[in-house]
Structures are given as C-alpha cells and as structure tokens.
Design a protein around this motif. Structure first.
Motif, short mmCIF file in Angstrom:
data_model
loop_
_atom_site.label_atom_id
_atom_site.label_comp_id
_atom_site.label_asym_id
_atom_site.label_seq_id
_atom_site.Cartn_x
_atom_site.Cartn_y
_atom_site.Cartn_z
N GLU A 57 0.84 -1.12 0.00
CA GLU A 57 -0.02 0.07 -0.20
C GLU A 57 0.56 1.19 -0.05
O GLU A 57 0.18 2.47 -0.11
N TYR A 58 2.14 1.38 0.15
CA TYR A 58 2.92 2.45 0.15
C TYR A 58 4.36 2.02 -0.71
O TYR A 58 4.62 0.80 -1.00
N THR A 59 4.92 3.13 -0.84
CA THR A 59 6.04 2.85 -1.91
C THR A 59 7.38 3.13 -1.29
O THR A 59 8.39 2.87 -2.01
N VAL A 105 6.78 1.72 6.76
CA VAL A 105 6.42 2.92 5.77
C VAL A 105 7.22 3.95 6.48
O VAL A 105 7.72 4.31 7.61
#
Length: 174
Positions: A57-59, A105
């Motif tokens: 869900e995050y990069t 994250v």
C-alpha cells in the motif's frame, strides 16, 4: 513416495528459512528501538526485487528498518527468507506484519517508525505459529508480540477480524 518427496522439499525450504530468519530477526533485539529512533532515517523507494513487500500500500520504506538493517542489501537478503511463510497463507496479515518490520512505511513528517500493533503480531502468530511449529520451528522469541505497542493511532492494526481464517489440523498438512 510423492507425499514423502513433497514433505522433504517443504522441510528443506523451511530449514532454509529458519537459519536466515533467525539472523534477520536478531536485529530486533540487538538493535534497540531507542537507538533506532535516534538514527537518521532515510526514505528509500521499495525496490521491485523486494518480493516480500512488492506492490504493497505504500512505496517508500525507512532505513534503518525495525530489524536494524541499515542497507538495502541486508533487507533484500533477509526478507527473501520469509516469502515461503507468506505463500503458506497461514494468516491474511502475514505479509503486512513482516513488511512493517522489513520495509516500514517512511513518512517525511514523522521521525519515529510506525510499528505493527501488538494485536497484529498476535493475530499473525496465532495463525502462522502452528504452521511453523508443525515443521519444528517455534515462533521466534525475537518477535515477542509484547515488544509492540498496544493498538492506537500510531501502529499498524490487523485486518478486520472477519477476514481471519482459523488454522486447522488439515491446514497445517503441507
């Protein structure tokens, strides 16, 4: 004969997982969280070859991570050992939990890492612990869920309880 060959193959894979995993996790204890918070964090793009945490869900991930890995090479080497456990589908949040440790994250506005909530750890341990134990590997002490914060706004919670599928004896027959 086919079942025996499959069992030997799975045991070999799990043995290949266990030793590197213990090395990967030991950082959680040797690399104190207090020290971790004071190290300059660095946001890095999650590389495509970090298969455990690819397309989450995050990069951007934070280094050092919550296991004390300071380089992407360390992360890549150690995280790959856990991919087979995710593939066993012992819990729907296994990947989320592991990625919160290996590739936490990274937010520019936040100096402290966001840890997994204790309930996320406990939920994954409840689902995957029996699978690991079936192959002779107890849940590692280094992932003692009491190390993680109680559920609050600053930790990663488990998925909805309705999505959790209980592990049965049949489910541990690999």
């Amino acid at each position: 004969m086919h079942k025996m060959r499959a069992f030997v193959s799975v045991v070999t894979v799990l043995w290949g997982i266990a030793i590197p995993c213990m090395d990967a996790i030991h950082g959680l204890y040797n690399f104190g969280q207090h020290d971790l918070f004071h190290k300059k964090n660095s946001c890095r793009q999650i590389p495509e070859n970090l298969l455990l945490c690819n397309a989450i869900e995050y990069t951007e991930m934070r280094l050092p991570n919550l296991l004390g890995h300071e380089t992407m090479n360390e992360v890549l080497q150690q995280a790959s050992s856990w991919t087979p456990l995710v593939q066993k589908q012992c819990h729907p949040d296994t990947r989320k939990f592991l990625c919160s440790l290996f590739a936490p994250v990274c937010l520019d506005d936040l100096d402290e890492p966001i840890q997994p909530c204790r309930s996320l750890c406990e939920s994954v341990r409840h689902g995957c612990g029996p699978v690991m134990l079936a192959f002779g590997y107890p849940w590692p002490d280094m992932l003692d869920c009491s190390r993680f914060p109680e559920d609050n706004d600053l930790c990663i919670p488990p998925a909805s309880i309705e999505t959790v599928v209980p592990v049965t004896k049949e489910g541990t027959d690999l």
